[in-house]
Design an enzyme around this catalytic site. Sequence first.
Site, PDB file in Angstrom:
ATOM      1  N   TYR A 142      -0.898  -8.136   4.407  1.00  0.00           N
ATOM      2  CA  TYR A 142       0.229  -7.604   3.638  1.00  0.00           C
ATOM      3  C   TYR A 142       0.792  -6.425   4.411  1.00  0.00           C
ATOM      4  O   TYR A 142       0.042  -5.548   4.856  1.00  0.00           O
ATOM      5  CB  TYR A 142      -0.269  -7.160   2.261  1.00  0.00           C
ATOM      6  CG  TYR A 142       0.772  -6.462   1.414  1.00  0.00           C
ATOM      7  CD1 TYR A 142       1.832  -7.167   0.839  1.00  0.00           C
ATOM      8  CD2 TYR A 142       0.683  -5.091   1.163  1.00  0.00           C
ATOM      9  CE1 TYR A 142       2.772  -6.527   0.046  1.00  0.00           C
ATOM     10  CE2 TYR A 142       1.619  -4.445   0.368  1.00  0.00           C
ATOM     11  CZ  TYR A 142       2.665  -5.168  -0.184  1.00  0.00           C
ATOM     12  OH  TYR A 142       3.589  -4.520  -0.960  1.00  0.00           O
ATOM     13  N   ASP A 237      -0.384  -2.762  12.166  1.00  0.00           N
ATOM     14  CA  ASP A 237      -0.124  -2.131  10.870  1.00  0.00           C
ATOM     15  C   ASP A 237      -1.398  -1.381  10.479  1.00  0.00           C
ATOM     16  O   ASP A 237      -2.369  -1.971   9.983  1.00  0.00           O
ATOM     17  CB  ASP A 237       0.238  -3.203   9.846  1.00  0.00           C
ATOM     18  CG  ASP A 237       0.436  -2.617   8.455  1.00  0.00           C
ATOM     19  OD1 ASP A 237       0.082  -1.437   8.236  1.00  0.00           O
ATOM     20  OD2 ASP A 237       0.928  -3.346   7.577  1.00  0.00           O
ATOM     21  N   LYS A 265      -0.634   6.106   3.783  1.00  0.00           N
ATOM     22  CA  LYS A 265      -1.888   6.502   3.125  1.00  0.00           C
ATOM     23  C   LYS A 265      -2.448   7.821   3.658  1.00  0.00           C
ATOM     24  O   LYS A 265      -1.944   8.880   3.317  1.00  0.00           O
ATOM     25  CB  LYS A 265      -2.895   5.360   3.185  1.00  0.00           C
ATOM     26  CG  LYS A 265      -2.367   4.080   2.485  1.00  0.00           C
ATOM     27  CD  LYS A 265      -3.408   3.019   2.326  1.00  0.00           C
ATOM     28  CE  LYS A 265      -2.847   1.695   1.856  1.00  0.00           C
ATOM     29  NZ  LYS A 265      -2.489   1.614   0.453  1.00  0.00           N
TER      30      LYS A 265
HETATM   31  N1  HOZ Z   1      -0.708  -2.117  -1.878  1.00  0.00           N
HETATM   32  C1  HOZ Z   1      -1.839  -2.028  -2.769  1.00  0.00           C
HETATM   33  C2  HOZ Z   1      -2.553  -3.319  -2.826  1.00  0.00           C
HETATM   34  N2  HOZ Z   1      -3.103  -3.718  -1.594  1.00  0.00           N
HETATM   35  C3  HOZ Z   1      -1.462  -1.628  -4.157  1.00  0.00           C
HETATM   36  C4  HOZ Z   1      -0.972  -0.244  -4.223  1.00  0.00           C
HETATM   37  C5  HOZ Z   1      -0.862   0.311  -5.621  1.00  0.00           C
HETATM   38  O1  HOZ Z   1      -0.836  -0.403  -6.603  1.00  0.00           O
HETATM   39  O2  HOZ Z   1      -0.820   1.518  -5.715  1.00  0.00           O
END
Ligand code: HOZ
Length: 428
Positions: A142, A237, A265
Amino acid sequence: MTRNEELFARAQITIPGGVNSPVRAFRSVGGCPRFFTRGEGANVWDADGKRYLDYVGSWGPLILGHADPDVVLAVQETAAKGLSFGAPTEGEIELAELLVERVPSMEMVRLVSSGTEATMSAIRLARGFTGRDAFIKFEGCYHGHGDSLLVKAGSGLLTFGNPSSGGVPADLAQHTLVLDYNDAAQLHEAFATHGDKIAAVIVEPVAGNMNLIAPKPEFLQAMRDLCTKHGAVLIFDEVMTGFRVGPGSAQGLYGITPDLSTFGKIVGGGMPLGAFGGRRDIMHKIAPLGPVYQAGTLSGNPLSVVAGLVTLNKIATPGFYEALTAKTRGFVSGLSAAAQARGITFSAQSVGGMFGIYFAATPPTSFAEVMQSDKDAFNGFFHAMLDAGVYLAPSAFEAGFVSAVHSDADIAATIAAADAIFATMAKG
Ligand code: HOZ
């Protein structure tokens, strides 16, 4: 009705699904999402006052735990001097310099406000740099919710993809080729067929959005070699792996130098911040130097920048990653040993401070394999752990995170809670 349930019912009236990011809705595991009121160190408290040991850490940023006093103080002091200027500040240079110093491939950096922005900008940049439209991604990876990235595999191995989300034009998806993670042979075949059309390969160097999938060294090496040979841009990524798996991120750990990298992050220390960067000749194509446009009102905003700077400075202490890696490894081996002793089909692994747990005999190596793990067993385990005061990611297909402030006692208590649940599962 609990307070969490009340809030969830209320949220669903004005917020689609009651959440601002889908996985938070607990659809994968069922039940009511927990609404958090407070976090401190390794703990979070929900709206009903229940405390949990947190292994999500805001999905990765909180490597120092919740409300680290130094990060909080720096954000407070910075906020008092102005929240945003839409003009350059010295902090942005410091953060860019720090990223260039610590990450092997970084020569120049652009700060943005999220990981999604970083990856979609990196793809645009790679396209602008090469003059090509197509790129390769891997199933289960992702890279945020940019249109070109919400694509699933086409009908055949070497056919371009189809949208995996409503609202993504099929015309756009046709430029994305989706291959299997860890399959170097497929990469060779794709480049042999489409090499002159491929602008970029984008990969999570340790996949963390289909649970944790570790890379085979030959897989990362193959993409490096093929991108070099065919003039394509290799994009790591590192939104999740950046400063999470080692001091030089995944590229430092595995010794592969990408052309571009994306971050999010940890580099924002829990505040909204993303970054992309890499080779100087490629970064020179970004506006205002070059023709590839990218901009943002809150890009490099002072609060996110200072939270990132304090975090990155605090984790630069000698032995930090050795300790985090050993602690996370001890955690997953404790879980595995407990499950094995109870006869539960379970495995676990970690890379640095991120981990994966699987109700499968061995850790999966691809999306197809991870989909074969026992989701019902995970969901039962998840809810039992939640009752026991342990907050895991609410999906069998997400990685977990250990912070520097999870104590040995926290880890031991979590393993003991899991052991009790495994014992019940073994009986049932
Ligand atoms: N991108 C996250 C899942 N792999 C979710 C991020 C969120 O819900 O804060």
